[in-house]
Design a protein around this motif. Structure first.
Motif, PDB file in Angstrom:
ATOM      1  N   PHE A   5     -33.800  23.642  53.950  1.00 60.61           N
ATOM      2  CA  PHE A   5     -35.075  23.241  53.449  1.00 60.61           C
ATOM      3  C   PHE A   5     -35.069  22.730  51.978  1.00 60.61           C
ATOM      4  O   PHE A   5     -34.135  23.083  51.213  1.00 60.61           O
ATOM      5  N   TRP A  91     -36.084  20.749  56.807  1.00 60.74           N
ATOM      6  CA  TRP A  91     -37.344  20.979  56.710  1.00 60.74           C
ATOM      7  C   TRP A  91     -37.998  20.561  55.171  1.00 60.74           C
ATOM      8  O   TRP A  91     -37.052  20.935  54.184  1.00 60.74           O
ATOM      9  N   ALA A 108     -37.405  29.244  59.620  1.00 60.75           N
ATOM     10  CA  ALA A 108     -37.991  27.957  60.144  1.00 60.75           C
ATOM     11  C   ALA A 108     -39.092  28.196  61.279  1.00 60.75           C
ATOM     12  O   ALA A 108     -38.795  28.997  62.146  1.00 60.75           O
TER      13      ALA A 108
END
Length: 131
Positions: A5, A91, A108
């Motif tokens: 992410f 992400w 996640a």
């Protein structure tokens, strides 16, 4: 890395809050952090030591803390889109300057979007957004 992410944050002023938010996050994570300055304070010297990707805009996308109409909403979403285009992580986590990171665990979500409430997008909308 699976479930990687990056963080995206848009801000106008609040220099100390922005600095504290990012520096506290950096104690726990060494992942890309994208900050967009929306026409207020130029955060370049403040964020340079914290390894942040910073872009300064000449317009405030959220005057008075509210969107200024449909076009402002599009500019806000465009900023997130550009960040997603710049980074290759799985992400994006949207931050505001009042976020305080307390630990180094990222899980996640098992849906298209997550937050305080988890809402799965319809298959049709999810496919449209992926295109």
């Amino acid at each position: 890395m699976a479930d990687s992410f990056f963080v995206h944050m848009q801000c106008y002023r609040n220099e100390r809050a922005v600095y504290e938010c990012v520096s506290q996050f950096r104690k726990h994570f060494d992942v890309p952090f994208d900050v967009v300055g929306n026409g207020g304070y130029d955060f370049t010297p403040l964020l340079a030591p914290l390894n942040v990707h910073y872009t300064h805009k000449d317009v405030n996308l959220m005057p008075g803390g509210k969107f200024g109409g449909t076009q402002a909403c599009y500019r806000y979403l465009e900023s997130i889109y550009l960040a997603c285009s710049h980074f290759s992580e799985d992400w994006v986590v949207l931050f505001e300057e009042d976020v305080w990171t307390k630990g180094g665990l990222f899980i996640a979500p098992n849906a298209d979007m997550a937050g305080l409430c988890l809402h799965t997008l319809s298959g049709e909308l999810s496919n449209y957004l992926k295109q």
